[in-house]
Design an enzyme around this catalytic site. Structure first.
Site, PDB file in Angstrom:
ATOM      1  N   ASN A 247       0.830  -1.213   0.000  1.00 10.78           N
ATOM      2  CA  ASN A 247       0.000   0.000   0.000  1.00 10.78           C
ATOM      3  C   ASN A 247       0.859   1.257   0.000  1.00 10.78           C
ATOM      4  O   ASN A 247       0.573   2.227  -0.710  1.00 10.78           O
ATOM      5  CB  ASN A 247      -0.921   0.004   1.220  1.00 10.78           C
ATOM      6  CG  ASN A 247      -2.194  -0.801   1.000  1.00 10.78           C
ATOM      7  OD1 ASN A 247      -2.681  -0.883  -0.114  1.00 10.78           O
ATOM      8  ND2 ASN A 247      -2.711  -1.396   2.060  1.00 10.78           N
ATOM      9  N   ASP A 282      -6.666  -7.170   5.986  1.00 12.92           N
ATOM     10  CA  ASP A 282      -5.950  -8.258   5.309  1.00 12.92           C
ATOM     11  C   ASP A 282      -6.059  -9.534   6.133  1.00 12.92           C
ATOM     12  O   ASP A 282      -5.161 -10.366   6.125  1.00 12.92           O
ATOM     13  CB  ASP A 282      -4.480  -7.879   5.074  1.00 12.92           C
ATOM     14  CG  ASP A 282      -3.715  -7.683   6.371  1.00 12.92           C
ATOM     15  OD1 ASP A 282      -4.350  -7.394   7.405  1.00 12.92           O
ATOM     16  OD2 ASP A 282      -2.479  -7.833   6.359  1.00 12.92           O
TER      17      ASP A 282
END
Length: 382
Positions: A247, A282
């Site tokens: 990210n 996640d």
């Protein structure tokens, strides 16, 4: 009897709705008994008494069928094959009711007295409207009931009556055509409404990014499990190691794309009755029912590790992430979801604390990655 436009879920929902027609069936049975016995006594006709008795008996059988179906649905949803058996039961009971109503009306219209014919006409219209209003969800069932009830009355009125009765028979025929059209129109609307309802329910149980189940979907899937008493259920919990650098380096859109690809891989290896769910950013949980021994759960865990550890293509870049996975097992008949998740989570966190799955990547390999080796699968099965 199942229409080609009905999916399995729509078909089961429509058949299940047949159990919710107990009140109109009760009203019909009481009305048929009262009106029918009055007319049979007034005319002194043994055939009318027999028709009323068979119709009331069929109504009672249909009510008993609905009670049994309602109790069955209270336990858990059933499969399309079982739904077909319930539908056949409703078909047989409905044939009994409709043929009794049709025979009663035909015998009354064969008599010269007008008052009983008025009562028979009211009974016939009341039954037909009830069929259209409540049985349209199964059009073959509804159309069969309408034809069995109305056609004998039409034939009797046209054959034994004068011109007014022939006009009445023609009216019955026109109303029958309109009723049949109404059944199919209402059925199409019901399918659209049920599809919309199922789609909304699926959205409530699904993760919008990955298409996997969410926490609610996981709980519902676990609740519907039926243990045989000698098998177990396994819960696999894992999260992605070093997902944050993806990210940070490539942006959240790239991270979302990675999660979507991961979800697609999970769907390829986790098929029914197993279920994969995304429970956090996640964090993922895989439900594996029907485990005969812990080795099956371990092999399944290694399949997940192998599939999800392969590199991911994000535009022009290729990145790799790893995962720390733990699983827990328990007998299906005594398994508790929260306990299994807690134990599997603890096993997963043990991997991270040991640091056995984390290794830095080289300068040319992109962001840091996690290595998911064979030692990254701790388990607690009992």
């Amino acid at each position: 009897m199942r229409a080609s436009v009905e999916s399995d879920e729509v078909y089961v929902a429509l058949v299940s709705d047949l159990a919710r027609t107990a009140l109109p069936t009760t009203i019909l049975g009481v009305t048929f008994a009262g009106v029918g016995l009055f007319v049979a006594q007034a005319l002194g006709h043994a055939g009318l008494t027999a028709a009323v008795a068979s119709g009331v008996l069929a109504c009672l059988c249909k009510l008993a069928l609905m009670i049994g179906q309602t109790r069955r649905l209270a336990r858990r949803p059933y499969a399309p094959r079982e739904a077909r058996l319930w539908e056949w039961g409703h078909l047989l009971a409905t044939i009994g009711v409709a043929s009794s109503v049709g025979a009663f009306a035909a015998m009354v219209f064969a008599q010269p007295q007008m008052e009983p014919q008025m009562l028979a006409t009211g009974l016939l219209f009341g039954y037909s409207s009830g069929v259209v209003a409540h049985l349209f969800i199964r059009p073959v069932l509804a159309c069969g009931a309408l034809l069995l009830a109305v056609l004998p009355a039409i034939a009797s009125a046209a054959w034994f009556g004068d011109m007014p009765h022939r006009i009445l028979a023609a009216m019955f025929g026109l109303f029958l055509v309109g009723a049949l059209q109404s059944v199919f129109s209402a059925h199409r609307k019901a399918i659209r409404q049920i599809r919309l309802r199922l789609d909304m329910a699926a959205l409530a149980r699904s993760d919008t990014l990955t298409g996997l189940a969410n926490r609610l979907g996981l709980r519902e899937a676990f609740r519907t499990l039926s243990g045989t008493g000698d098998d177990s259920v396994a819960i696999h919990c894992f999260d992605l190691d070093r997902f944050k650098p993806v990210n940070d380096r490539y942006g959240h859109a790239a991270g979302d794309a990675l999660l979507q690809e991961l979800g697609a891989r999970l769907r390829l290896i986790v098929g029914p009755p197993a279920l994969a769910a995304r429970t956090g950013g996640d964090e993922f949980v895989v439900l594996q029912p029907g485990v005969r021994h812990p080795g099956e759960a371990e092999r399944f865990a290694r399949r997940i590790l192998h599939a999800l550890s392969a590199p991911y293509r994000l535009g022009p870049e290729t990145v790799s992430v790893g995962l720390s996975l733990g699983f827990a097992c328990a007998p299906s008949r005594t398994a508790d979801l929260e306990d299994l998740v807690r134990r599997a989570d603890a096993a997963s966190y043990a991997v991270k604390r040991q640091g056995g799955g984390v290794a830095p990547s080289g300068p040319a390999a992109g962001p840091p990655r996690a290595r998911a080796g064979a030692d990254s699968v701790p388990a607690t099965c009992r």
